[in-house]
Design a protein around this motif. Structure first.
Motif, PDB file in Angstrom:
ATOM      1  N   ASN A 160      35.142  45.452  37.014  1.00 27.95           N
ATOM      2  CA  ASN A 160      33.735  45.541  36.582  1.00 27.95           C
ATOM      3  C   ASN A 160      33.158  46.952  36.716  1.00 27.95           C
ATOM      4  O   ASN A 160      32.332  47.358  35.917  1.00 27.95           O
ATOM      5  CB  ASN A 160      32.874  44.589  37.410  1.00 27.95           C
ATOM      6  N   PHE A 161      33.599  47.679  37.741  1.00 30.31           N
ATOM      7  CA  PHE A 161      33.094  49.043  37.927  1.00 30.31           C
ATOM      8  C   PHE A 161      33.488  49.918  36.743  1.00 30.31           C
ATOM      9  O   PHE A 161      32.685  50.688  36.222  1.00 30.31           O
ATOM     10  CB  PHE A 161      33.643  49.652  39.227  1.00 30.31           C
ATOM     11  N   PHE A 162      34.755  49.768  36.351  1.00 27.52           N
ATOM     12  CA  PHE A 162      35.237  50.556  35.227  1.00 27.52           C
ATOM     13  C   PHE A 162      34.454  50.196  33.964  1.00 27.52           C
ATOM     14  O   PHE A 162      34.008  51.053  33.203  1.00 27.52           O
ATOM     15  CB  PHE A 162      36.732  50.290  35.022  1.00 27.52           C
ATOM     16  N   TYR A 163      34.239  48.877  33.769  1.00 29.37           N
ATOM     17  CA  TYR A 163      33.518  48.450  32.564  1.00 29.37           C
ATOM     18  C   TYR A 163      32.080  48.949  32.599  1.00 29.37           C
ATOM     19  O   TYR A 163      31.521  49.345  31.579  1.00 29.37           O
ATOM     20  CB  TYR A 163      33.567  46.922  32.439  1.00 29.37           C
ATOM     21  N   LEU A 164      31.505  48.940  33.790  1.00 32.34           N
ATOM     22  CA  LEU A 164      30.142  49.443  33.953  1.00 32.34           C
ATOM     23  C   LEU A 164      30.044  50.890  33.469  1.00 32.34           C
ATOM     24  O   LEU A 164      29.090  51.271  32.780  1.00 32.34           O
ATOM     25  CB  LEU A 164      29.727  49.337  35.424  1.00 32.34           C
ATOM     26  N   VAL A 165      31.071  51.690  33.794  1.00 29.79           N
ATOM     27  CA  VAL A 165      31.073  53.083  33.361  1.00 29.79           C
ATOM     28  C   VAL A 165      31.048  53.160  31.828  1.00 29.79           C
ATOM     29  O   VAL A 165      30.283  53.931  31.240  1.00 29.79           O
ATOM     30  CB  VAL A 165      32.296  53.836  33.938  1.00 29.79           C
TER      31      VAL A 165
ATOM     32  N   LEU B 293      35.688  31.457  21.538  1.00 33.71           N
ATOM     33  CA  LEU B 293      36.910  32.217  21.791  1.00 33.71           C
ATOM     34  C   LEU B 293      36.974  32.581  23.276  1.00 33.71           C
ATOM     35  O   LEU B 293      35.968  32.937  23.875  1.00 33.71           O
ATOM     36  CB  LEU B 293      36.923  33.485  20.946  1.00 33.71           C
ATOM     37  N   VAL B 294      38.160  32.469  23.853  1.00 36.44           N
ATOM     38  CA  VAL B 294      38.319  32.847  25.255  1.00 36.44           C
ATOM     39  C   VAL B 294      39.428  33.892  25.384  1.00 36.44           C
ATOM     40  O   VAL B 294      40.195  34.119  24.458  1.00 36.44           O
ATOM     41  CB  VAL B 294      38.654  31.631  26.149  1.00 36.44           C
ATOM     42  N   GLY B 295      39.495  34.507  26.540  1.00 33.28           N
ATOM     43  CA  GLY B 295      40.536  35.494  26.805  1.00 33.28           C
ATOM     44  C   GLY B 295      40.398  36.739  25.951  1.00 33.28           C
ATOM     45  O   GLY B 295      41.396  37.316  25.516  1.00 33.28           O
ATOM     46  N   ILE B 296      39.154  37.144  25.716  1.00 35.04           N
ATOM     47  CA  ILE B 296      38.949  38.347  24.917  1.00 35.04           C
ATOM     48  C   ILE B 296      39.405  39.569  25.724  1.00 35.04           C
ATOM     49  O   ILE B 296      39.136  39.670  26.916  1.00 35.04           O
ATOM     50  CB  ILE B 296      37.460  38.453  24.527  1.00 35.04           C
ATOM     51  N   LYS B 297      40.105  40.466  25.022  1.00 42.54           N
ATOM     52  CA  LYS B 297      40.706  41.633  25.692  1.00 42.54           C
ATOM     53  C   LYS B 297      39.658  42.518  26.342  1.00 42.54           C
ATOM     54  O   LYS B 297      38.556  42.675  25.831  1.00 42.54           O
ATOM     55  CB  LYS B 297      41.441  42.470  24.644  1.00 42.54           C
ATOM     56  N   GLN B 298      40.032  43.137  27.455  1.00 41.73           N
ATOM     57  CA  GLN B 298      39.152  44.137  28.065  1.00 41.73           C
ATOM     58  C   GLN B 298      39.869  45.479  28.013  1.00 41.73           C
ATOM     59  O   GLN B 298      41.084  45.547  28.237  1.00 41.73           O
ATOM     60  CB  GLN B 298      38.831  43.747  29.503  1.00 41.73           C
ATOM     61  N   PRO B 299      39.144  46.561  27.723  1.00 41.46           N
ATOM     62  CA  PRO B 299      39.802  47.847  27.527  1.00 41.46           C
ATOM     63  C   PRO B 299      40.504  48.320  28.797  1.00 41.46           C
ATOM     64  O   PRO B 299      39.910  48.314  29.875  1.00 41.46           O
ATOM     65  CB  PRO B 299      38.648  48.783  27.146  1.00 41.46           C
ATOM     66  N   LEU B 300      41.747  48.678  28.666  1.00 43.34           N
ATOM     67  CA  LEU B 300      42.565  49.292  29.730  1.00 43.34           C
ATOM     68  C   LEU B 300      42.724  48.420  30.971  1.00 43.34           C
ATOM     69  O   LEU B 300      43.163  48.906  32.014  1.00 43.34           O
ATOM     70  CB  LEU B 300      41.966  50.654  30.147  1.00 43.34           C
ATOM     71  N   ARG B 301      42.373  47.149  30.880  1.00 40.90           N
ATOM     72  CA  ARG B 301      42.445  46.309  32.075  1.00 40.90           C
ATOM     73  C   ARG B 301      43.860  46.258  32.658  1.00 40.90           C
ATOM     74  O   ARG B 301      44.062  46.568  33.836  1.00 40.90           O
ATOM     75  CB  ARG B 301      41.967  44.895  31.754  1.00 40.90           C
TER      76      ARG B 301
ATOM     77  N   GLY C 278      32.351  41.750  47.687  1.00 37.42           N
ATOM     78  CA  GLY C 278      31.776  40.706  46.846  1.00 37.42           C
ATOM     79  C   GLY C 278      30.433  41.156  46.291  1.00 37.42           C
ATOM     80  O   GLY C 278      30.189  41.077  45.089  1.00 37.42           O
ATOM     81  N   ILE C 279      29.598  41.667  47.177  1.00 37.16           N
ATOM     82  CA  ILE C 279      28.275  42.128  46.750  1.00 37.16           C
ATOM     83  C   ILE C 279      28.405  43.299  45.769  1.00 37.16           C
ATOM     84  O   ILE C 279      27.718  43.363  44.758  1.00 37.16           O
ATOM     85  CB  ILE C 279      27.433  42.550  47.980  1.00 37.16           C
ATOM     86  N   LEU C 280      29.376  44.194  46.080  1.00 38.75           N
ATOM     87  CA  LEU C 280      29.547  45.361  45.212  1.00 38.75           C
ATOM     88  C   LEU C 280      29.990  44.971  43.806  1.00 38.75           C
ATOM     89  O   LEU C 280      29.434  45.443  42.809  1.00 38.75           O
ATOM     90  CB  LEU C 280      30.575  46.318  45.828  1.00 38.75           C
ATOM     91  N   THR C 281      30.977  44.058  43.720  1.00 38.04           N
ATOM     92  CA  THR C 281      31.429  43.670  42.376  1.00 38.04           C
ATOM     93  C   THR C 281      30.341  42.887  41.657  1.00 38.04           C
ATOM     94  O   THR C 281      30.173  43.017  40.455  1.00 38.04           O
ATOM     95  CB  THR C 281      32.714  42.815  42.413  1.00 38.04           C
ATOM     96  N   PHE C 282      29.563  42.110  42.433  1.00 38.39           N
ATOM     97  CA  PHE C 282      28.445  41.408  41.810  1.00 38.39           C
ATOM     98  C   PHE C 282      27.456  42.419  41.233  1.00 38.39           C
ATOM     99  O   PHE C 282      27.011  42.299  40.091  1.00 38.39           O
ATOM    100  CB  PHE C 282      27.726  40.506  42.823  1.00 38.39           C
ATOM    101  N   THR C 283      27.140  43.446  42.033  1.00 38.40           N
ATOM    102  CA  THR C 283      26.197  44.465  41.568  1.00 38.40           C
ATOM    103  C   THR C 283      26.730  45.153  40.311  1.00 38.40           C
ATOM    104  O   THR C 283      25.983  45.398  39.369  1.00 38.40           O
ATOM    105  CB  THR C 283      25.976  45.513  42.673  1.00 38.40           C
ATOM    106  N   ALA C 284      28.013  45.449  40.294  1.00 37.55           N
ATOM    107  CA  ALA C 284      28.584  46.113  39.122  1.00 37.55           C
ATOM    108  C   ALA C 284      28.432  45.221  37.893  1.00 37.55           C
ATOM    109  O   ALA C 284      28.049  45.683  36.814  1.00 37.55           O
ATOM    110  CB  ALA C 284      30.055  46.435  39.368  1.00 37.55           C
TER     111      ALA C 284
END
Lengths: 325, 304
Positions: free
Chosen positions: A156-161, A134-142, A3-9
């Motif tokens: 979130n980690f991937f998006y952070l990268v 607008l909702v449900g906006i696409k996320q790359p490669l999700r 939880g903390i890790l994904t929050f940090t990301a």
């Protein structure tokens, strides 16, 4: 623990997006002296453009309650690129009447454009669903990543990268640009417009290039925000959240210094997110409606404090000495 | 249409009252006071504090005069509201702007500081009064039906009278008194004014007081005309600056014409589009002026 890790990301990704906005403002203010207080407008244009370009046209039941002017269903990178282009175009349009005039006209025009953009997204429901947004906006490669066994809350980690990669790319490009002859002209304009004018530089053109370049980066930042938050409404892009916070970031970090712009973004975003948590702990429940404004007060006082005690910011501008001396 | 023109003149009078202070400050401290809209809000809320809390605590409850929705208490509240807002403007100058001025920073840095002051003021208002909107009085709002389809509320007549009394008062002061002349001289040419022995810092303090007091009055009138809410002043910022630019920066007479034009055009535009686009209309007028005649209709004091 996760939880903390994904929050940090998530926290770092948002800080990275703001760092991109702060780098963009540094092009305007830090290097060229353009007083842009309508960042929220470019932010919104970027976010909405990318959302509309990447999402498909709503169909079936969804079409009954979501209206949008178009939905091109394009990949993420096309959306980001389009966001930059449209935002740059908006900057070109307002730069044209204002950049030849005294510097505060641009400031007022940028407030005007950002308020107008917010009003348009709020009122013109056919464009991007009005106040609901607008909702449900696409996320790359999700989907691709989750199909291959990635737990959804690790996304979130991937998006952070992605965010950090783009931030570093923009940083390197700006550092190069600013140390080039082109960047030197910009800084000369900031110090005194008359000097570059007398040595034959077309000051208007350089200012326009700086305005458009910064706006393109702001548009990209807006797109990154839209795909991170996955939902955007006009109420997000207020002068406070969209403009003022970015200014505090740049001034705190040190305008005229790209490292400072990034540092300021991470510090202010930490204060911003941390104080939300702290204020919730300290303020009694019956005043919880007021809590967000305590944070606004603190950020405002912080900016005044920096302006009065350390106007150059934490890092300040690096002195550049010619290699020939 | 006649109705929209009339309500435009009323809105325009409020804009004018804010814009004369803004343009005067522009001429004298040489930066755009982005906190001007929020000074209007502050004034409106201090008047609310007087009418809703302080006067009733003293046993003075407002009773409406004739067809108006408010009475003497409301009118008396103008004075403390204008005074306190004027002092708040001076305090902001002492604590922030003067220190920056003494360091000889570029005027545009003062504009950033003004933006910060604006956000600080608004957050204090949000913290003390919350985000809801308020009315000054619960009294009935009567409406007169006049020929040509004009509807007018008695309150709006008061708005018009108060706004113009103050504008005329300020102009008389600027035109007739020695201090007023000194102010205009300073706005016109700071260096020349300084060598002629005008006490610059004192004049700056005075200008902040006048600007703050006028803004407070404009805010109260706006509150009487519609309602009191934390964003009211910020939303007026664009029309205020548009009026100042239209009339020529630093030109007090220009601000008068600019304010009226802005008010009327904004109201008339509601015949063709949603009223929520009013700030956008002000913005478009401003851009048009910048394209066609950037020095304003009457020319600014420092056209550059």
């Amino acid at each position: 623990m996760t939880g903390i890790l994904t929050f940090t990301a998530g926290f770092l990704a948002m800080a990275g997006i703001f760092a991109i906005m702060s780098l963009a403002l540094n092009v305007h203010w830090g290097y060229t002296g353009l007083f842009n207080i309508g960042i929220a407008g470019f932010f919104a244009v970027g976010a909405y453009t990318s959302a509309l370009v990447t999402s498909p046209m709503p169909a079936g039941v969804q079409a009954q309650y979501v209206e949008q002017a178009f939905g091109l269903d394009q990949p993420f990178l096309v959306g980001v690129l389009a966001a930059g282009i449209v935002s740059g175009l908006v900057a070109w349009i307002i730069g044209f009447p204002t950049l030849r005039l005294r510097e505060d006209y641009l400031a007022i025009a940028t407030i005007g454009i950002s308020e107008t953009i917010r009003l348009i997204f709020n009122n013109a429901r056919w464009l991007a669903n009005g106040p609901q947004g607008l909702v449900g906006i696409k996320q790359p490669l999700r989907e691709w990543l989750i199909e291959r066994g990635m737990p959804p809350n690790f996304y979130n980690f991937f998006y952070l990268v992605i965010v950090i990669l783009l931030m570093v790319l923009i940083y390197l490009a700006l550092e190069r640009g600013i140390r080039s002859p082109w960047g030197r002209v910009l800084r000369a304009i900031r110090e005194d417009e008359v000097v570059p004018e007398t040595v034959g530089k077309d000051v208007f053109r350089f200012k326009m290039q700086s305005l458009v370049l910064g706006a393109v980066i702001m548009g990209i930042g807006g797109a990154l925000y839209a795909h991170f938050a996955r939902a955007i409404q006009p109420s997000v892009f207020t002068p406070l959240f969209g403009t003022f916070v970015v200014w505090v970031m740049l001034i705190l970090g040190g305008s005229g210094n790209n490292k400072g712009a990034i540092l300021g973004a991470f510090i202010v975003w930490a204060i911003w997110s941390g104080s939300a948590y702290l204020i919730r702990q300290v303020v009694p429940v019956e005043f919880s409606a007021q809590a967000p404004y305590i944070r606004l007060l603190l950020i405002g006082l912080l900016l005044l404090f920096i302006l009065l005690t350390r106007p150059q910011g934490l890092l300040g501008e690096e002195k550049e000495v010619s290699r020939l001396t | 249409m006649a109705n929209l023109v009339v309500s435009g003149i009323i809105l325009g009078s409020i804009i004018t009252l804010g814009a004369v202070g803004l343009t005067l400050l522009y001429g004298i401290v040489n930066f755009g006071n982005f906190a001007h809209g929020d000074m209007m809000t502050l004034g409106a809320y201090i008047a609310l504090l007087m009418t809703a809390t302080i006067f009733p605590a003293l046993g003075l409850v407002d009773t409406p005069i004739g067809p108006l929705s408010f009475g003497w208490v409301m009118l008396v509240s103008f004075l403390p509201a204008m005074g306190v807002t004027g002092l708040a403007a001076i305090a902001a100058d002492r604590l922030v702007y003067r220190r920056l001025r003494e360091r000889r920073v570029r005027p545009i840095m003062l504009a950033i500081a003004a933006l910060a002051v604006a956000f600080v003021m608004r957050s204090v208002i949000y913290i003390l009064w919350g985000a809801d909107f308020h009315f000054y009085s619960q009294g009935l709002r009567t409406t007169w039906k006049l020929p040509l389809g004009i509807t007018l509320r008695p309150d709006q007549v008061v708005v018009l009278v108060v706004a113009w009394a103050m504008v005329v008062g300020l102009y008389t002061f600027l035109q007739r008194t020695k201090t007023g002349k000194a102010l205009r001289a300073l706005a016109d040419n700071p260096d020349l004014a300084r060598v002629s022995g005008i006490a610059t810092e004192r004049m700056i303090t005075l200008t902040w007081f006048i600007g703050g007091a006028m803004a407070a009055a404009a805010g109260i009138l706006l509150g009487i005309d519609s309602q009191v809410r934390p964003e009211m002043g910020w939303l007026m910022l664009l029309p205020l600056f548009a009026a100042v630019i239209l009339g020529g920066i630093g030109n007090a007479y220009g601000a008068l014409a600019g304010g009226l034009i802005l008010g009327v055009v904004q109201q008339v535009s509601t015949a063709f589009m949603s009223p929520s686009y009013k700030p956008a209309v002000a913005f478009i007028i401003m851009i048009l002026v910048l394209l066609v005649r950037p020095q304003g209709i009457f020319g600014g004091s420092k056209s550059s």
